[in-house]
Write an enzyme that holds these catalytic residues in place. Structure first.
Site, PDB file in Angstrom:
ATOM      1  N   HIS B 100     -24.100 -42.132  37.267  1.00 30.15           N
ATOM      2  CA  HIS B 100     -23.074 -42.933  36.597  1.00 30.15           C
ATOM      3  C   HIS B 100     -23.238 -42.845  35.076  1.00 30.15           C
ATOM      4  O   HIS B 100     -22.280 -42.581  34.343  1.00 30.15           O
ATOM      5  CB  HIS B 100     -23.142 -44.389  37.065  1.00 30.15           C
ATOM      6  CG  HIS B 100     -22.282 -45.324  36.272  1.00 30.15           C
ATOM      7  ND1 HIS B 100     -20.919 -45.322  36.352  1.00 30.15           N
ATOM      8  CD2 HIS B 100     -22.594 -46.275  35.359  1.00 30.15           C
ATOM      9  CE1 HIS B 100     -20.424 -46.242  35.529  1.00 30.15           C
ATOM     10  NE2 HIS B 100     -21.424 -46.831  34.912  1.00 30.15           N
ATOM     11  N   ASP B 130      -4.649 -24.288  13.623  1.00 31.56           N
ATOM     12  CA  ASP B 130      -5.513 -24.385  14.814  1.00 31.56           C
ATOM     13  C   ASP B 130      -6.920 -24.726  14.335  1.00 31.56           C
ATOM     14  O   ASP B 130      -7.145 -24.983  13.164  1.00 31.56           O
ATOM     15  CB  ASP B 130      -5.509 -23.059  15.596  1.00 31.56           C
ATOM     16  CG  ASP B 130      -5.855 -23.276  17.074  1.00 31.56           C
ATOM     17  OD1 ASP B 130      -6.898 -23.900  17.345  1.00 31.56           O
ATOM     18  OD2 ASP B 130      -5.072 -22.858  17.943  1.00 31.56           O
ATOM     19  N   TRP B 164     -30.492 -42.358  32.855  1.00 38.74           N
ATOM     20  CA  TRP B 164     -29.887 -41.372  31.946  1.00 38.74           C
ATOM     21  C   TRP B 164     -30.847 -41.015  30.827  1.00 38.74           C
ATOM     22  O   TRP B 164     -30.666 -40.015  30.149  1.00 38.74           O
ATOM     23  CB  TRP B 164     -28.550 -41.876  31.409  1.00 38.74           C
ATOM     24  CG  TRP B 164     -28.605 -42.756  30.195  1.00 38.74           C
ATOM     25  CD1 TRP B 164     -28.958 -44.067  30.179  1.00 38.74           C
ATOM     26  CD2 TRP B 164     -28.301 -42.396  28.844  1.00 38.74           C
ATOM     27  NE1 TRP B 164     -28.884 -44.543  28.894  1.00 38.74           N
ATOM     28  CE2 TRP B 164     -28.488 -43.542  28.049  1.00 38.74           C
ATOM     29  CE3 TRP B 164     -27.877 -41.226  28.205  1.00 38.74           C
ATOM     30  CZ2 TRP B 164     -28.278 -43.556  26.671  1.00 38.74           C
ATOM     31  CZ3 TRP B 164     -27.678 -41.250  26.831  1.00 38.74           C
ATOM     32  CH2 TRP B 164     -27.879 -42.403  26.081  1.00 38.74           C
ATOM     33  N   SER B 193     -22.579 -27.224  24.313  1.00 37.52           N
ATOM     34  CA  SER B 193     -21.126 -27.345  24.189  1.00 37.52           C
ATOM     35  C   SER B 193     -20.759 -28.249  23.022  1.00 37.52           C
ATOM     36  O   SER B 193     -19.907 -27.916  22.193  1.00 37.52           O
ATOM     37  CB  SER B 193     -20.564 -27.890  25.503  1.00 37.52           C
ATOM     38  OG  SER B 193     -19.349 -28.549  25.300  1.00 37.52           O
ATOM     39  N   SER B 194     -21.437 -29.399  22.925  1.00 40.42           N
ATOM     40  CA  SER B 194     -21.092 -30.348  21.873  1.00 40.42           C
ATOM     41  C   SER B 194     -21.483 -29.829  20.498  1.00 40.42           C
ATOM     42  O   SER B 194     -20.779 -30.071  19.512  1.00 40.42           O
ATOM     43  CB  SER B 194     -21.782 -31.687  22.123  1.00 40.42           C
ATOM     44  OG  SER B 194     -21.245 -32.285  23.262  1.00 40.42           O
ATOM     45  N   HIS B 277     -29.730 -43.082  19.854  1.00 38.95           N
ATOM     46  CA  HIS B 277     -28.993 -44.090  19.104  1.00 38.95           C
ATOM     47  C   HIS B 277     -27.801 -43.498  18.368  1.00 38.95           C
ATOM     48  O   HIS B 277     -26.703 -44.032  18.472  1.00 38.95           O
ATOM     49  CB  HIS B 277     -29.876 -44.941  18.204  1.00 38.95           C
ATOM     50  CG  HIS B 277     -29.138 -46.183  17.848  1.00 38.95           C
ATOM     51  ND1 HIS B 277     -28.958 -47.205  18.741  1.00 38.95           N
ATOM     52  CD2 HIS B 277     -28.385 -46.503  16.774  1.00 38.95           C
ATOM     53  CE1 HIS B 277     -28.153 -48.117  18.210  1.00 38.95           C
ATOM     54  NE2 HIS B 277     -27.802 -47.713  17.006  1.00 38.95           N
ATOM     55  N   GLU B 279     -26.240 -41.114  19.397  1.00 40.45           N
ATOM     56  CA  GLU B 279     -25.321 -40.818  20.493  1.00 40.45           C
ATOM     57  C   GLU B 279     -24.369 -41.985  20.780  1.00 40.45           C
ATOM     58  O   GLU B 279     -23.187 -41.777  21.041  1.00 40.45           O
ATOM     59  CB  GLU B 279     -26.124 -40.464  21.757  1.00 40.45           C
ATOM     60  CG  GLU B 279     -25.317 -40.380  23.041  1.00 40.45           C
ATOM     61  CD  GLU B 279     -24.389 -39.177  23.094  1.00 40.45           C
ATOM     62  OE1 GLU B 279     -24.595 -38.234  22.307  1.00 40.45           O
ATOM     63  OE2 GLU B 279     -23.457 -39.206  23.909  1.00 40.45           O
ATOM     64  N   TYR B 281     -23.214 -44.031  18.678  1.00 41.59           N
ATOM     65  CA  TYR B 281     -22.182 -44.026  17.636  1.00 41.59           C
ATOM     66  C   TYR B 281     -21.249 -42.844  17.806  1.00 41.59           C
ATOM     67  O   TYR B 281     -20.066 -42.930  17.464  1.00 41.59           O
ATOM     68  CB  TYR B 281     -22.819 -44.048  16.250  1.00 41.59           C
ATOM     69  CG  TYR B 281     -23.548 -45.354  16.012  1.00 41.59           C
ATOM     70  CD1 TYR B 281     -22.892 -46.552  16.226  1.00 41.59           C
ATOM     71  CD2 TYR B 281     -24.870 -45.395  15.642  1.00 41.59           C
ATOM     72  CE1 TYR B 281     -23.538 -47.753  16.065  1.00 41.59           C
ATOM     73  CE2 TYR B 281     -25.527 -46.600  15.483  1.00 41.59           C
ATOM     74  CZ  TYR B 281     -24.859 -47.777  15.691  1.00 41.59           C
ATOM     75  OH  TYR B 281     -25.498 -48.963  15.550  1.00 41.59           O
ATOM     76  N   SER B 292      -7.953 -47.417  14.134  1.00 36.60           N
ATOM     77  CA  SER B 292      -7.424 -47.546  12.772  1.00 36.60           C
ATOM     78  C   SER B 292      -6.006 -47.003  12.694  1.00 36.60           C
ATOM     79  O   SER B 292      -5.112 -47.630  12.105  1.00 36.60           O
ATOM     80  CB  SER B 292      -8.317 -46.796  11.780  1.00 36.60           C
ATOM     81  OG  SER B 292      -9.615 -47.329  11.787  1.00 36.60           O
ATOM     82  N   HIS B 326     -35.517 -49.609  18.117  1.00 28.68           N
ATOM     83  CA  HIS B 326     -35.126 -50.903  18.702  1.00 28.68           C
ATOM     84  C   HIS B 326     -34.841 -50.769  20.198  1.00 28.68           C
ATOM     85  O   HIS B 326     -34.647 -51.773  20.873  1.00 28.68           O
ATOM     86  CB  HIS B 326     -33.947 -51.540  17.947  1.00 28.68           C
ATOM     87  CG  HIS B 326     -32.660 -50.808  18.048  1.00 28.68           C
ATOM     88  ND1 HIS B 326     -31.730 -50.779  17.054  1.00 28.68           N
ATOM     89  CD2 HIS B 326     -32.126 -50.063  19.041  1.00 28.68           C
ATOM     90  CE1 HIS B 326     -30.683 -50.060  17.421  1.00 28.68           C
ATOM     91  NE2 HIS B 326     -30.902 -49.603  18.625  1.00 28.68           N
ATOM     92  N   HIS B 327     -34.813 -49.536  20.703  1.00 27.92           N
ATOM     93  CA  HIS B 327     -34.733 -49.348  22.155  1.00 27.92           C
ATOM     94  C   HIS B 327     -36.102 -49.411  22.796  1.00 27.92           C
ATOM     95  O   HIS B 327     -36.227 -49.318  24.005  1.00 27.92           O
ATOM     96  CB  HIS B 327     -34.091 -47.996  22.478  1.00 27.92           C
ATOM     97  CG  HIS B 327     -32.684 -47.864  21.993  1.00 27.92           C
ATOM     98  ND1 HIS B 327     -31.605 -48.226  22.767  1.00 27.92           N
ATOM     99  CD2 HIS B 327     -32.167 -47.450  20.824  1.00 27.92           C
ATOM    100  CE1 HIS B 327     -30.485 -48.017  22.082  1.00 27.92           C
ATOM    101  NE2 HIS B 327     -30.799 -47.543  20.897  1.00 27.92           N
ATOM    102  N   THR B 352     -20.000 -52.413  10.203  1.00 27.93           N
ATOM    103  CA  THR B 352     -19.158 -52.709  11.351  1.00 27.93           C
ATOM    104  C   THR B 352     -18.275 -53.912  11.058  1.00 27.93           C
ATOM    105  O   THR B 352     -17.088 -53.933  11.406  1.00 27.93           O
ATOM    106  CB  THR B 352     -20.025 -52.980  12.596  1.00 27.93           C
ATOM    107  OG1 THR B 352     -21.034 -51.974  12.676  1.00 27.93           O
ATOM    108  CG2 THR B 352     -19.192 -52.951  13.847  1.00 27.93           C
ATOM    109  N   LYS B 355     -15.364 -52.973   9.047  1.00 28.55           N
ATOM    110  CA  LYS B 355     -14.284 -52.367   9.821  1.00 28.55           C
ATOM    111  C   LYS B 355     -13.460 -53.431  10.544  1.00 28.55           C
ATOM    112  O   LYS B 355     -12.235 -53.409  10.512  1.00 28.55           O
ATOM    113  CB  LYS B 355     -14.856 -51.354  10.830  1.00 28.55           C
ATOM    114  CG  LYS B 355     -15.528 -50.183  10.149  1.00 28.55           C
ATOM    115  CD  LYS B 355     -15.681 -48.997  11.056  1.00 28.55           C
ATOM    116  CE  LYS B 355     -14.391 -48.276  11.275  1.00 28.55           C
ATOM    117  NZ  LYS B 355     -13.904 -47.580  10.091  1.00 28.55           N
ATOM    118  N   ARG B 474     -32.343 -54.592  35.192  1.00 29.28           N
ATOM    119  CA  ARG B 474     -31.377 -53.540  35.474  1.00 29.28           C
ATOM    120  C   ARG B 474     -32.019 -52.496  36.370  1.00 29.28           C
ATOM    121  O   ARG B 474     -33.220 -52.510  36.605  1.00 29.28           O
ATOM    122  CB  ARG B 474     -30.859 -52.922  34.177  1.00 29.28           C
ATOM    123  CG  ARG B 474     -31.900 -52.282  33.320  1.00 29.28           C
ATOM    124  CD  ARG B 474     -31.369 -51.919  31.935  1.00 29.28           C
ATOM    125  NE  ARG B 474     -30.583 -50.702  31.964  1.00 29.28           N
ATOM    126  CZ  ARG B 474     -30.545 -49.816  30.960  1.00 29.28           C
ATOM    127  NH1 ARG B 474     -31.238 -50.028  29.865  1.00 29.28           N
ATOM    128  NH2 ARG B 474     -29.817 -48.736  31.029  1.00 29.28           N
TER     129      ARG B 474
END
Lengths: 179, 555
Positions: B100, B130, B164, B193-194, B277, B279, B281, B292, B326-327, B352, B355, B474
């Site tokens: 998942h 293009d 994950w 790919s990314s 982290h 990731e 964002y 926006s 912080h993780h 944040t 925004k 979890r």
């Protein structure tokens, strides 16, 4: 146009390679960082104890573990020592090979609480080298260490009354594939 | 944001007459595509399929969690592998949560946001014909297919039950068989790919803007993709290095993460979260960009504080690289390290907040219309703020000692991702649906989709805050009876959300074939970006003559 695009893409590619390299370089960098800062309770190495600070004592408890893959018995001779901060102390561990083969092991180690890692200094330790035991052989192994008096000035570690020095013995592959 | 005015007689009027709209045959068009719009469409279709699979897996999880005890896991395991022991069934739970997470992160949100909408609209919004490297664009997409196939095949080879995060030592000495190797290789391919996609976007945005389109006139969505591309470029190689070392630890007797050989499993966590982290964002910044555009369009006002909005995203990207630990608050850090990471994490709340404030200020005094894209965007702002607030709670190292790995964390990251990123995806999908297909979606079905989905996900995820505060961990298929009440409600929330999704699928299929024809610009004067100057759908090759962006009046 093409060359400009290619140049941007190549610069980006260099960035990718640098970050990938940083990822791999972080293995030795992390080890150096842990050794320098005592992160995760990594202990320090020293040559000579600075001498005891009068009236400041700390208890050092000894913890021993053996990987299930290594048929050894491994334990400290005393469960704990009450020592002077800054003073040199020697503790003994015994290891016995319970199997019918010659086995080589190496010990990993750390201290808890983790923030005392940078003050816990070993002068000599059986964990610095590998230990090889013949079937049924039993040895006494010394560790000589001191606790750096700078610990008394660290607000994080000042109230530590007991330090646990922990060892875990793992087998070393006979083929010596590791390290 | 700056208004964009086309030079007279520019791009779009007579494309129908000449060769620009000539399309290749089916196979060449869709399998060997080098057209950014076709590749974007492929990415969107891919993301929807992956979303159905990933969402289906979460349905299995909510079904199992609806009541205490194990009801279905054993049967599912038996269906896949034949009769098994109790441990096999609970290990299958780990496989489900891993699948998942990986599917939703790497094969749903990222392909949809960056590959899908990014490919479709970044070139158009900057007035480019293009992407810079169209063939590389094709490779980026087709690398995802073997990557996704590897991940989907892994459950048939034992299953990757590592979470994950693929933490060592569970993923090294703790998992045997080829399944985890397949999952790791899948991550490698998705990462490659990314990275290729990111290089492509950076080159396109830096070099192929139309005359007059300065960096400070780019639409905010383009800004968001630019920042995201840089995050991808800097974060993904570190993940690649980290999981390569996992592979060698698993297969070639190295000991990077193995304490018995002088390694340290904590190192893996540092490397993973140095990627992980940024990731998160990567997953939300393009959503910021889309919201926006949408808020400005449906308020009929330019975005409030354009530069602040753009550089807030840059700031979030930069600070995102220095907060990773912080993780890992419970891995044994000194108080000072915890204090640093707590403070640095809270600092992110400032850009944040800029925004959120600017979105509200954009709406303030605007001539608002609450069309489907706008309600999704408003839903995004609300949900993301809730998730942001729980994020500030979790940023506290001391609080996190208690909250670590509880459902409170699950609630937090689903509010920012499942409700934040996904709401912005739906907002963008409805916003650009007329542009992409040439037909309007059905407004009633869109509104029903929003309201049912909105209620469903809140019923689903809000109780998880309570469960987490009560200490429910979890990644567990079972829980004590005391936690049955809110778990059942959460499962009903999933069912409500599922009903909402039915309206989505009915809507897109009905609208694709029967929808009202959309004009060039169905949203009126609020929609000022270049895609609305083209026909709907845009010509196969747009901007044969590059548009010139005039230095327009200031606001």
């Amino acid at each position: 146009m093409i060359s400009r695009n290619l140049r941007t893409a190549l610069l980006a590619g260099v960035g990718v390679c640098c970050m990938g390299g940083l990822g791999f370089a972080s293995v030795p960098l992390y080890r150096m960082f842990c050794a320098a800062t005592g992160l995760n309770g990594t202990t320090q190495r020293g040559l000579e104890a600075p001498g005891a600070v009068q009236g400041q004592k700390v208890t050092v408890a000894f913890d021993s573990n053996v990987s299930p893959a290594l048929a050894w018995e491994f334990k400290p001779e005393r469960r704990s020592d009450r020592i002077d901060i800054g003073g040199r102390d020697m503790a003994f561990f015994t290891a016995k090979n319970l199997s019918s083969q010659t086995l080589t092991g190496t010990a990993s180690f750390n201290v808890t609480p983790a923030q005392v890692g940078k003050y816990f200094t070993k002068i000599q330790c059986f964990c610095f080298t590998r230990q090889t035991l013949k079937p049924g052989e039993e040895i006494r192994m010394p560790v000589i260490f001191y606790v750096d008096p700078k610990i008394l000035d660290d607000p994080d570690a000042r109230d530590v009354k007991e330090i646990t020095l922990s060892y875990t013995f793992y087998p070393v592959d006979s083929a010596e594939t590791k390290r | 944001m700056t208004d964009i005015a086309l030079d007279h007689g520019a791009a779009h009027d007579d494309h129908a007459h000449h060769d620009a709209d000539h399309k290749p045959g089916f196979f060449v068009r869709w399998f060997m595509s080098t057209n950014h719009k076709d590749i974007g469409t492929l990415y969107l279709i891919f993301a929807i399929i992956a979303g159905i699979i990933g969402g289906g897996i979460s349905g299995m999880m909510r079904l199992e969690l609806a009541h205490p005890g194990l009801q279905y896991l054993g049967a599912w395991y038996e269906f896949l592998h034949g009769p098994g022991k109790f441990d096999d069934a609970t290990e299958f739970w780990n496989v489900l949560i891993t699948a998942h997470g990986l599917i939703m992160v790497f094969f749903m949100v990222m392909p949809a946001m960056i590959g899908g909408f990014g490919n479709w609209f970044v070139p158009i919004m900057i007035g480019a014909p293009d992407m810079a490297f169209p063939r590389m664009n094709n490779i980026s997409f087709w690398l995802l297919i073997p990557s996704f196939s590897l991940l989907l095949a892994s459950p048939f080879f034992g299953g990757a039950g590592t979470g994950w995060t693929v933490y060592a030592p569970l993923s090294t000495s703790g998992s045997h068989g080829p399944a985890v190797d397949m999952a790791i290789l899948s991550l490698h391919l998705a990462g490659a790919s990314s990275i290729l996609g990111a290089i492509n976007f950076i080159t396109t945005i830096f070099n192929m803007r139309a005359p007059g389109m300065t960096l400070h006139k780019m639409p905010l969505f383009v800004w968001s993709i630019l920042v995201t591309a840089f995050l991808l470029l800097l974060a993904l190689p570190v993940l690649a290095a980290a999981i390569t070392m996992l592979l060698t630890d698993r297969n070639f007797h190295t000991a990077f993460y193995d304490a018995s050989g002088g390694g340290d499993p904590i190192l893996y966590q540092h490397l993973f979260w140095f990627f992980g982290h940024p990731e998160v964002y990567i997953m939300i910044l393009p959503g910021f960009g889309m919201v926006s555009q949408i808020v400005a369009t449906f308020s009929r006002k330019p975005v409030f504080g354009y530069l602040g909005m753009a550089y807030a995203m840059v700031a979030i990207g930069v600070v995102g690289f220095i907060v990773w630990a912080h993780h890992m608050f419970t891995t044994g850090m000194s108080v000072q390290v915890k204090m640093y990471f707590t403070a640095a994490t809270m600092v992110i709340a400032v850009p944040t907040g800029v925004k959120i404030f600017s979105w509200i200020a954009t709406m303030w005094g605007g001539s608002m219309s609450f069309k489907t894209p706008m309600v999704w965007a408003l839903g995004f702002i609300f949900m993301f703020t809730v998730g942001g607030v729980t994020g500030v709670v979790l940023a506290n190292g001391g609080v996190d000692d208690f909250m670590q790995d509880t459902y409170y964390v699950v609630a937090h990251f689903h509010y920012v991702l499942s409700l934040g990123a996904v709401f912005s995806l739906f907002a963008g999908f409805y916003y650009w649906f007329p542009k992409m297909t040439g037909r309007m979606y059905n407004e009633l079905l869109g509104q029903l989709h929003f309201w049912i989905f909105f209620i469903g996900v809140n019923v689903l995820f809000f109780p998880m805050h309570f469960l987490g505060a009560q200490g429910m961990p979890r990644r567990m298929p079972d829980y004590p009876d005391a936690q049955a009440y809110w778990n059942l409600i959460a499962s009903w929330g999933y069912a409500i959300m599922g009903v909402g999704m039915v309206f989505f699928f009915v809507n897109i299929f009905w609208s694709m074939f029967k929808g009202e024809k959309a004009g060039d610009n169905p949203w009126g004067e609020g929609a000022t970006t270049l895609e609305w100057t083209l026909s709907s759908p845009p010509p196969y090759h747009q901007f044969d003559t590059l548009p010139v962006i005039e230095d327009s009046h200031h606001h």
